[in-house]
Each structure stands twice: as C-alpha cells, then as structure tokens.
Design a protein around this motif. Structure first.
Motif, mmCIF file in Angstrom:
data_model
loop_
_atom_site.group_PDB
_atom_site.id
_atom_site.type_symbol
_atom_site.label_atom_id
_atom_site.label_comp_id
_atom_site.label_asym_id
_atom_site.label_seq_id
_atom_site.Cartn_x
_atom_site.Cartn_y
_atom_site.Cartn_z
ATOM 1 N N CYS B 92 0.819 -1.218 0.000
ATOM 2 C CA CYS B 92 0.000 0.000 0.000
ATOM 3 C C CYS B 92 0.858 1.275 0.000
ATOM 4 O O CYS B 92 1.786 1.423 0.804
ATOM 5 N N TYR B 94 0.037 4.353 0.760
ATOM 6 C CA TYR B 94 -0.138 5.190 1.956
ATOM 7 C C TYR B 94 0.751 4.657 3.076
ATOM 8 O O TYR B 94 1.395 5.408 3.796
ATOM 9 N N CYS B 125 -9.000 -3.470 5.040
ATOM 10 C CA CYS B 125 -8.272 -4.026 3.892
ATOM 11 C C CYS B 125 -7.063 -4.796 4.424
ATOM 12 O O CYS B 125 -6.754 -4.736 5.610
ATOM 13 N N ARG B 128 -4.187 -2.662 6.263
ATOM 14 C CA ARG B 128 -4.384 -1.777 7.424
ATOM 15 C C ARG B 128 -3.747 -2.314 8.717
ATOM 16 O O ARG B 128 -2.928 -1.646 9.337
ATOM 17 N N TYR B 347 -15.721 -3.007 0.404
ATOM 18 C CA TYR B 347 -15.031 -4.214 -0.035
ATOM 19 C C TYR B 347 -15.999 -5.276 -0.543
ATOM 20 O O TYR B 347 -15.692 -6.452 -0.561
ATOM 21 N N CYS B 376 -3.218 1.209 -4.069
ATOM 22 C CA CYS B 376 -4.249 0.886 -3.080
ATOM 23 C C CYS B 376 -5.060 -0.323 -3.504
ATOM 24 O O CYS B 376 -6.123 -0.199 -4.114
ATOM 25 N N PRO B 377 -4.565 -1.534 -3.196
ATOM 26 C CA PRO B 377 -5.347 -2.716 -3.523
ATOM 27 C C PRO B 377 -6.722 -2.689 -2.853
ATOM 28 O O PRO B 377 -7.700 -3.205 -3.400
ATOM 29 N N GLY B 378 -6.796 -2.082 -1.681
ATOM 30 C CA GLY B 378 -8.068 -2.066 -0.941
ATOM 31 C C GLY B 378 -9.200 -1.488 -1.774
ATOM 32 O O GLY B 378 -10.264 -2.097 -1.931
ATOM 33 N N GLU B 379 -8.971 -0.315 -2.315
ATOM 34 C CA GLU B 379 -10.053 0.327 -3.059
ATOM 35 C C GLU B 379 -10.264 -0.309 -4.430
ATOM 36 O O GLU B 379 -11.269 -0.050 -5.088
HETATM 37 S S1 SF4 Z 1 -7.570 0.993 1.533
HETATM 38 FE FE1 SF4 Z 1 -5.844 1.161 0.131
HETATM 39 S S2 SF4 Z 1 -4.667 2.931 0.786
HETATM 40 FE FE2 SF4 Z 1 -5.989 2.302 2.434
HETATM 41 S S3 SF4 Z 1 -4.738 1.000 3.719
HETATM 42 FE FE3 SF4 Z 1 -5.924 -0.303 2.319
HETATM 43 S S4 SF4 Z 1 -4.575 -0.616 0.585
HETATM 44 FE FE4 SF4 Z 1 -3.765 1.119 1.728
#
Ligand code: SF4
Ligand code: SF4
Lengths: 372, 431
Positions: B92, B94, B125, B128, B347, B376-379
C-alpha cells in the motif's frame, strides 16, 4: 507408493465427478482452508479445495485488476473456463481480499445452486472472535440445511469431526517422519499427499495414507539426503517447484503453508458443544499471514518448526502481489537471521514456468552447503 | 455549440477549511504539550471511540500519508527508506509514505515524527492491520486492532453490530489499561453525537452537489474534506460543516458554479493522484466536464440512507430514529452502525456497484471515471466488475491506471490521454 496421491491431485476433476456419480452426493468447492469442511462433510458433501492450475490464461483481465495475486486469478480462470462445472456449490471463508475478488466474480459469472461467505474472524487473537465465529458457523449450518432440506444431526457432525481428526492425525504422523536424519519421503511427495487430502474424501485418503505410513519404514527407495529446507508462505501447491529444489540438492522437510502443515496442525477437541469446538479449532489454528495481527505469533511458530525439523534453510515463497505475506517478509527474515537460519525470498507467479528460479535456488543451496 | 456560462467564484469558507487543516497538523505535533493523547489509526475509523479518554488528537494518518505523497522529494526518500527495509514496492502506497516518514523520524511539517500514545485502528483491507503493526513495533506503542466484519449487505447485520460493539468494549478496557486513564462515557457520548451530526452534514453537502451547475468540484472538495476526515468529532468541525452546507445551499439557490462552463458531469470512485490534478482541471477547462464527486469519500464519511425509490438522502441519526444516546452501549452501537454501513460496503463488489450507480444518479453524471490505483489494492476490490456493470447500466465509463502514492511512477501524459479518451466516449468535443 505415492502414485495414488499423485493421481488424485492430477486427476482431481475426474475423482470428484466419479465420487458424485458413485455416491449421489454434492461436491462443494472451497477457496480457503479456513472453511470448516466438517460441516460440509456432515451434510454428506465432498469438499474440494480449488487448487492452482499453473497454466497461463487470458480470461480474468476484465474481472480482476492485475495487482491482485496470480493465484486468485488462476482460480477464477479455471471457473470461467468451465473446469469446475461439476461443482454444486462454492464456499469462501474470510482470508484475504484478493481471493474474495475471485469469489464474487465466480458468483457473478458462474451461477451455482449454492454459494456462501463465512465471516471467519480476521483477527483470531481478539477476545470476541470465538463467539462471533460460533454464530457464523451456526448460520452456515442452517444455510446448508436449507439447501439440502435435511438437518445436520449431532451424530453426523460428530462423525465428521472424527473423520477429519483422524486424517489430521495421520498427516501429522507423516510429517513427523520427515524429522528423521534420513526422511523416508521427499518434499514433493509429501506435498502430493497433503494436496490429495484437500480434494479427496477424507475416509478414502486416510485409508491410503495408513497404507503409506505402514510401508514407509521399509521403503526401498527413500529420497536422497540434501540440504534440509523449509517452505513458508501462503498457498503453495506447486509440486514442480519443490521438485526443482530437490533436483538441485535440497530436501524439503517441513513447511508452513495453508496447503501444508497449517491444514492439519490441530484437531477439533469435542467438548459437548460441537460448533464451539469446531470454532475453537479454526481460531487456534496456526495463523495464516493474513490473520497475524496485532501481535505477531507466526514468527515463533515458523522458527519452532525450523528447529524441530533441523532445517538448514528457509524458502519464503511469495505469490506475486500477495499482500498478507509481503508485510511479514522483512520481520520474518530478521527473525530467521537471529536464529542463524539462512533464508531465500522467492517471488513467483504460479502460472509461469519455475525454470527461471533455478539459478537462485542453486546459489542458495550452494551457499548453505559451504557453511555446513 | 453554445456553452452555458454560470457565475463562478471560490467557496467563501475555503480559507477557513485550510486554517482548520493546518491547525490540525500543529495539534498533532503539540498534542503532548497540550496534555492531549495522540491517537494513531485509520482516519475513517471513528475517533470518538477514544474520546472517553479525555482530550484526544487523531493523527489523521491517511491524510498525512497523502500529504507526504504530494511532496515529491520527501515522498521519494520515504518510499526508498521503506523499500530499503525490505518492504515490497507493491505494498500500500499510503503505508509506505507514512511508515517511511516514521523510519526517517521526520515529520513532513517539521521536526521528528510524532510518537502516538496509542494505536487504535480497524482492520478492513489487507494492509491496514499490518501497517499499524509495523508502527507499533517500531515505535513501541500499544496497539489495538478492531476487525471490520465483512459480509454481503444485510447479511447477519445484527450479529456484526454486536461483534463490533463487543470489540469496542474490549478496546475500551484495553485503552484504560494501557493509558492508566479512566474512560469517561459522557465524553464518548458527546463525541459520538458530534460525529453523527458531522457525517450527516457531509452527506447533505455531497448531495447538494447533485445540483446543476455543481456548486463544488472534486478539487475543492479534496482540500476541504481533511476537516471532516480528521476532526469530525470536534465542535469546531461541526460548525465548519454547517457553514459549508449553508454556503452550498446558497450557491445551489443562486446557481453559482464551481466551473463557469459546466456542460457535462463526471464522477470518480476515488481521489485522482495529486499529479493528475492538473489533468482534472484540464477536462473542466477544455471540455466543461466537471468532476462533481468522489464516491469513496462521500460513502465513507457521509451518513446516507437509501430512499424507497433507490435514491440517496442524508441518513437519520439513531436519535432521529427514536434511539437517544444515553449510555456507553448506545454510543458504541451507533458507531458500530457507522462502521458497518460504510467500510463494509467498500469491499463488497455488488454493494460497490449498486452504490456507484446511486451516486451517479444523485450527482446527475454523464460519465464515471474509475481510478485503478496500483498503490491501493483495498479500493481496487471489485473495481473491474464495477466497470463492466456500470457500462452495462448504460453509463459512459472510462478508467485509468496510476500509482497515486508513488511520485516516481508519474505518468501524467498517459493520464491526460485517458481523460481525452473518456471525453470522446462521452461525445464531448473541446470547447
Ligand atoms: S484501503 Fe488502500 S490505501 Fe488504504 S490502507 Fe488499504 S490498501 Fe492502503
Ligand atoms: S493470501 Fe496471498 S496468495 Fe493467497 S489469495 Fe491472498 S494474496 Fe493470493
């Protein structure tokens, strides 16, 4: 000796089709070993893990962004290509979001009579996790009963737990033999046995495994000794890669994979409330890298296995883009360094040929040999 | 073609938003001197939960990381520092910016990296929990992580709320233990109430942008939203959001536009990278295509509810639904609902698709621009499926790839080319 297991893995689709024809039962695919198979088995179903096909594909690009791991894309590809057309259902337990993409795309594009997502706690260390999982298992049981129209009785569940525990016990016995100075089974062979247990009816697998165990001591052709290796990572069903390591002078004697030792490490300890006992087993199972927060409990687990199996080198095998494992690699390497255990980090794509990794493996083995 | 010309001027409260933002970064630095606790964790997780400990300052970590990414020189040093410690370049973005700054012991706004008193964060995600685990280990700070129980919308909702509440209770006991402070339920109740009101106001503000012409564009929103993101439990944020809402209403009533030449409207799922901001401006200036909204920050920060006809409106707070906040349990339940109805849907592929469609309608969008952000794999979960589904629903959909939090991966030219293609799909010629 190993041939039946190799056949079961390589011919897993035929096996499942034949099982279905033979028993009239339903076959349910699962995408993560946190799925409590005991419940499916108690409902008279055959749970089969969807393993990697290790073949290049070009069908998932519209469905899964390329930054997600090759394993989750390979699994979806097999679904889209119709290789699992015999499945009656698909179950996923929460592990990582990569494979969740696969699950939701599968649900969307490959309709099945039954699909289910179990909220396996992401942080088993939490005090509240067990109760939550008991509730999730209860809901899953109800969903299965609703699907079949038949109750899952206590007796059936209890029997399923026994069958699963028996198989786990045999698998642990097999792994224990690898602690010997001259293990009677190679890493590649052990992997086939472990993978076969994930695609076969456990009773049949246990019968084969009992036979194997009874003949192992007198095996005429034990594997050649080599640098004792341990594999660590998330999912790994790449027997070719293990064979490559062993062809270069290594001998894989242990692993920490969900397709290996984590799958059968601990039993369900029945204590009256079977669902709670099953939940406890999955909560207490050695953690997957996706669930090792906030305290890191995996590092000591890995080091413990390495010590028990007299491991001389650890291969950290990371599927490309596997986030859960990526965050663990630096601290794990540091911990292994403290223990004086050399490690090799291999990032790989299961759909690619393993050949190009050959020289790095060779160099790693040579380095260890020089130090011994 | 004749292009409507609307009156346009900057938001009057914009400056106040900037002041509040800068004040926040100073508060982070001086939290200890002020006798306040500095709380680290995901900025979209309700910090009201920690307010029972007394005066608290949330680190605002994600916004901080975005600020780091926006400073090319600092960011590159931070990223290289993290990578030198063995963390992969595809983790990530961030995480890498924030943790790199921590490893360098340099705070972007001057001085050493501020050491939080505790880390209290969710795990939603994959990155985090691991991100804050690395911080807790490096800084020697106590950490508590709450699991966000993912599921399909509506599935075992009560069980999930109960699970969150149980974790919050566990977390409160943990906070008391590690800080030695007595947890004050009155302060929790007050901060929860303000959080709910702030999030409802944010929903109102977002929905006001459905007006034609749009009173605010994504660029202004991105600068202003740091206030509700980081300070939504504080009275000062509430006051600011009321002012902003009133100004938005005035602009809607008087047709004061963010972009004078508005003739088409696009929304995006998530923030474009900072280096593409000029690309965003480009579509507005040369095509009159206004970027009216960002789904993630509307969804995650706003208290919305779905209307009977499938539209969106500001949600009712628990008090408005006849559930006054009187006890700790009342507050924890309200906060659990906030978490459940925002983070969980992020998600979930189908929830994401349904919600993107709702926002596209609410904002009267002609097109949707999806941002495939490698940082950002999460989004990115479910985003490819969303692209297919939105097209199927008849929207003009375009997408572009970036690595938004890694300035080394630039790619401004490619991005502008993608925007040009999307304009063509929407049938727009240059003005
Ligand atoms: S949502 Fe994306 S930017 Fe935020 S912590 Fe998860 S992977 Fe990182
Ligand atoms: S744990 Fe890793 S390898 Fe397994 S599905 Fe997730 S990202 Fe892929």
């Amino acid at each position: 000796m190993i041939e039946p297991f190799v056949q079961a893995v390589n011919g897993r689709h035929d096996y499942a089709r034949q099982w279905k024809a033979r028993t009239g039962g339903r076959v349910v695919g699962y995408l993560c070993t946190y799925v409590p198979e005991e419940l499916l088995y108690a409902a008279g179903m055959l749970p089969v893990r969807v393993l990697g096909s290790h073949q290049p594909q070009d069908v998932t690009e519209p469905h899964i962004f390329s930054i997600f791991c090759p394993f989750c894309r390979d699994v979806l590809a097999q679904g889209l290509q119709g290789r699992y057309s015999y499945l009656d259902g698909l179950v996923k337990a929460r592990s990582c979001m990569h494979i969740r993409n696969t699950f939701t795309s599968w649900q969307k594009h490959i309709p099945l009579p039954f699909s289910y997502y179990i909220g396996m706690p992401a942080i088993p260390q939490l005090g509240a996790a067990r109760d939550f999982l008991v509730g999730e298992l209860g809901a899953f049981k109800e969903a299965l009963e609703g699907w079949t129209g038949q109750p899952i009785t206590e007796a059936a569940l209890s029997e399923a737990v026994e069958v699963y525990n028996a198989n786990r016990c045999l698998m642990r016995q097999l792994y224990q033999t690898r602690r010997a100075e001259r293990p009677p089974i190679s890493g590649e062979e052990a992997m086939y046995v472990a993978l076969a247990s994930q695609v076969m009816d456990k009773r049949e697998h246990s019968a084969l495994l009992s036979d194997l165990l009874s003949g192992l001591d007198s095996r005429p052709d034990p594997p050649q000794p080599g640098v004792r290796l341990m594999l660590v990572g998330t999912e790994n069903d790449d027997a070719d890669l293990v064979a490559l390591m062993e062809s270069k002078g290594g001998l894989v004697v242990a692993d920490d994979h969900c397709s290996g030792s984590r799958y059968f490490w601990n039993d369900v300890a029945p204590d009256g409330d079977l669902l709670r006992a099953i939940a406890t087993r999955y909560i207490e199972r050695p953690r997957c890298p996706a669930k090792d927060i906030p305290q890191r409990q995996r590092l000591e687990h890995v080091v413990g296995i390495a010590r028990d199996y007299d491991v001389q080198g650890v291969v950290l095998l990371q599927q490309k883009f596997c986030e859960p494992f990526e965050y663990e690699i630096p601290p794990l390497q540091a911990r292994l360094r403290e223990e004086g255990i050399p490690s090799l980090f291999l990032e790989y794509d299961l759909a690619m040929n393993v050949g190009p990794m050959s020289s790095r493996i060779e160099a790693f083995l040579e380095m260890i040999e020089l130090e011994i | 073609m004749t292009v409507a010309q609307y009156e346009s001027r900057p938001l009057e409260c914009f400056q106040r938003g900037q002041e509040l933002r800068q004040e926040h970064w100073r508060n982070v630095m001086s939290a200890r001197e002020q006798g306040k606790l500095l709380i680290d964790g995901y900025v979209l997780f309700p910090v009201a939960l920690c307010a029972g400990l007394g005066d608290v300052v949330p680190f605002g970590t994600d916004v901080y990381a975005a600020n780091v990414a926006n400073n090319t020189e600092f960011s590159i040093r931070a990223l290289e520092t993290v990578e030198a410690r063995g963390f992969a370049r595809d983790t990530c973005g961030y995480f890498r910016n924030d943790v790199g700054s921590m490893f360098m012991d340099q705070y972007l706004f001057g001085g050493p990296y501020p050491r939080p008193d505790i880390i209290f964060t969710p795990h939603d995600c994959e990155a985090r929990g691991r991100w804050y685990q690395v911080k807790a280990e490096h800084l020697g700070v106590p950490i508590f992580i709450v699991e966000v129980p993912l599921a399909d919308p509506g599935f075992r909702t009560q069980a999930r709320i109960d699970y969150l509440v149980a974790q919050f209770q566990e977390g409160i006991q943990w906070m008391e233990r590690v800080t030695g402070r007595k947890y004050d339920d009155e302060r929790l109740l007050q901060a929860t109430d303000i959080t709910l009101q702030s999030q409802k106001l944010w929903a109102e503000i977002c929905l006001l942008n459905g007006a034609v012409p749009a009173p605010m564009n994504v660029r202004s929103k991105a600068s202003i939203m740091a206030v509700p993101l980081m300070r939504r439990h504080e009275p000062v944020a509430l006051e600011f959001l009321k002012t902003l809402r009133d100004e938005m209403k005035y602009r809607v009533d008087n047709k004061i536009a963010a972009v004078a030449s508005e003739r088409a409207r696009v929304m995006t799922d998530q923030m474009p990278p900072w280096y593409a901001i000029s690309g965003v401006k480009y579509t507005e200036m040369f095509y009159g295509a206004v970027w009216v909204g960002m789904w993630t920050y509307a969804r995650l920060l706003g208290l919305f509810q779905v209307t009977a006809d499938g539209g969106l409106e500001p949600g009712l707070t628990p008090q408005e639904r006849g559930r006054p906040l009187r006890t700790r349990e009342d507050a924890l339940k309200a906060l659990a609902e906030l978490v459940l109805f925002s983070l969980v849907d992020m998600y979930n592929t189908q929830a994401k698709i349904d919600d993107l469609l709702r926002f596209a309608r609410a904002w009267h969008c002609d097109g949707v621009i999806l941002h495939f952000n490698r940082s950002c794999p999460g989004e990115a979960v479910g985003l490819s499926e969303a692209k297919l589904a939105l097209k199927e629903a008849g929207l003009a959909v375009g997408s572009y790839e970036s690595s938004a939090q890694d300035p080394r991966e630039g790619g401004m030219t490619e991005m502008v080319e993608s925007f040009e293609r999307i304009m063509a799909v929407m049938g727009l010629q240059k003005l």
